[in-house]
Design a protein around this motif. Structure first.
Motif, mmCIF file in Angstrom:
data_model
loop_
_atom_site.group_PDB
_atom_site.id
_atom_site.type_symbol
_atom_site.label_atom_id
_atom_site.label_comp_id
_atom_site.label_asym_id
_atom_site.label_seq_id
_atom_site.Cartn_x
_atom_site.Cartn_y
_atom_site.Cartn_z
ATOM 1 N N ALA A 2 41.552 46.491 38.220
ATOM 2 C CA ALA A 2 42.011 45.119 37.553
ATOM 3 C C ALA A 2 43.406 45.658 36.626
ATOM 4 O O ALA A 2 43.531 47.183 36.408
ATOM 5 N N GLY A 3 44.152 44.645 36.733
ATOM 6 C CA GLY A 3 45.531 45.058 35.843
ATOM 7 C C GLY A 3 46.116 45.903 37.140
ATOM 8 O O GLY A 3 47.633 45.819 36.867
ATOM 9 N N GLN A 4 45.621 46.839 38.466
ATOM 10 C CA GLN A 4 46.854 46.911 39.254
ATOM 11 C C GLN A 4 47.310 46.439 40.096
ATOM 12 O O GLN A 4 48.328 46.542 40.873
ATOM 13 N N PHE A 5 46.096 45.519 40.710
ATOM 14 C CA PHE A 5 46.011 44.283 41.677
ATOM 15 C C PHE A 5 45.716 43.335 41.660
ATOM 16 O O PHE A 5 44.681 42.991 40.526
ATOM 17 N N ARG A 6 45.708 42.259 42.610
ATOM 18 C CA ARG A 6 46.148 41.065 42.663
ATOM 19 C C ARG A 6 45.036 40.598 44.150
ATOM 20 O O ARG A 6 44.858 40.766 44.883
ATOM 21 N N PHE A 7 43.715 40.119 43.042
ATOM 22 C CA PHE A 7 41.983 40.116 44.736
ATOM 23 C C PHE A 7 41.887 39.361 45.033
ATOM 24 O O PHE A 7 41.724 38.335 44.226
ATOM 25 N N ILE A 8 42.421 39.159 46.055
ATOM 26 C CA ILE A 8 41.843 37.540 46.430
ATOM 27 C C ILE A 8 40.516 37.957 47.843
ATOM 28 O O ILE A 8 41.063 38.207 48.721
ATOM 29 N N ALA A 9 39.508 37.050 48.096
ATOM 30 C CA ALA A 9 38.272 37.107 48.376
ATOM 31 C C ALA A 9 37.673 35.582 49.063
ATOM 32 O O ALA A 9 37.393 35.735 48.331
ATOM 33 N N PRO A 10 38.510 35.207 50.309
ATOM 34 C CA PRO A 10 37.841 34.141 50.195
ATOM 35 C C PRO A 10 37.026 33.826 51.150
ATOM 36 O O PRO A 10 36.205 35.658 51.874
ATOM 37 N N GLU A 11 35.872 33.245 51.299
ATOM 38 C CA GLU A 11 34.847 32.846 52.171
ATOM 39 C C GLU A 11 35.221 32.929 53.381
ATOM 40 O O GLU A 11 35.995 32.049 54.115
ATOM 41 N N PHE A 12 34.694 33.314 54.823
ATOM 42 C CA PHE A 12 34.390 33.205 55.659
ATOM 43 C C PHE A 12 34.609 31.861 56.536
ATOM 44 O O PHE A 12 33.558 31.571 55.701
#
Length: 274
Positions: free
Chosen positions: A34-44
């Motif tokens: 958190a604060g370092q990267f933007r995390f994006i996790a989609p559902e397949f």
């Protein structure tokens, strides 16, 4: 549904989950980064809340197209990808197709080859079983034995693995069979590996029976800028099995571009064992 921490000023990290798992498997990584990267996790496609979007086998190319459509909708131009198992199957296809898009690639419990004849028969029969009977207690135990190393499942201090994933796996739908057949019947992507320009970290659990260490060797040898890290006490899901060492290693790898510049990162082996 897509999990997105939503910081447009941070470098995006696309997290692609394994079959039988979902974006929650990246919760620990997202919290630590958190604060370092933007995390994006989609559902397949064909999984989690998207089961009813398909009525036949979902291929790895369909999943790749679907993820790239999301990337375009979000307006992302450069990103890193962290892929677990089938998430890695999709990641290598995206990274080879779009070298302009992917800067770093982390592949865990992954491979680029198709299933062996032995696994095709065995896994195909298993998919038929849970499509017919649902995720019974027997089926859940089989899935756990695929996802996790025996040493983790036998460790009394890792009740979290049993409790969390017995519950979550038991909630899965037989409709997942369409996505599962796509994983089992996937075509080899070995020929695509030399086209990947992203700096790549291959993480391989020694106790991974679904994607044996030799399959990780193939990726390390064929991807031009790759390093290989083996973990002794892990199987198919290193991020969940040994998060205390895996999460910091991934974040360190993803941070190199900002700390030393991508051009300064050499390809190398990293024969760390635990």
């Amino acid at each position: 549904m897509t999990f997105d921490t939503g910081e447009p000023h941070l470098r995006p990290v696309l997290c692609l989950h394994s079959l039988f798992l979902d974006p929650r498997s990246f919760d620990g990584l997202a919290a630590a980064g958190a604060g370092q990267f933007r995390f994006i996790a989609p559902e397949f496609l064909g999984q989690v809340s998207r089961l009813d979007e398909v009525d036949s086998t979902v291929t790895m190319d369909q999943c790749s197209d679907d993820v790239l459509a999301l990337v375009d909708r979000l307006g992302l131009r450069r990103l890193s990808i962290v892929g677990q198992s089938m998430g890695g199957d999709v990641a290598v296809r995206i990274a080879s197709r779009r070298p302009d898009l992917v800067d770093e690639l982390v592949l865990m419990g992954s491979s680029a080859r198709g299933e062996s004849v032995e696994h095709l028969e065995e896994f195909g029969a298993f998919v038929d079983m849970f499509e017919r009977d649902g995720f019974t207690a027997e089926v859940v135990e089989i899935v756990k034995s695929i996802l996790f190393a025996a040493s983790v499942l036998d460790d009394p201090e890792r009740r979290d693995v049993h409790d969390t994933w017995t519950r979550r796996l038991g909630e899965l739908s037989p409709k997942l069979a369409h996505a599962a057949r796509g994983v089992v019947q996937r075509e080899s992507a070995l020929a695509l590996l030399p086209q990947i320009t992203a700096s790549t970290l291959v993480i391989s659990g020694i106790q991974d029976h679904a994607r044996p260490p030799a399959w990780s060797d193939e990726m390390f040898e064929a991807i031009p800028d790759a390093e290989l890290w083996r973990i002794k006490n892990a199987g198919h899901s290193p991020l969940l099995e040994d998060p205390d060492i895996v999460i910091p290693r991934i974040l360190e790898f993803l941070s190199r571009r900002t700390s030393v510049g991508a051009a300064a990162i050499p390809a190398s082996t990293s024969p760390d064992h635990r």
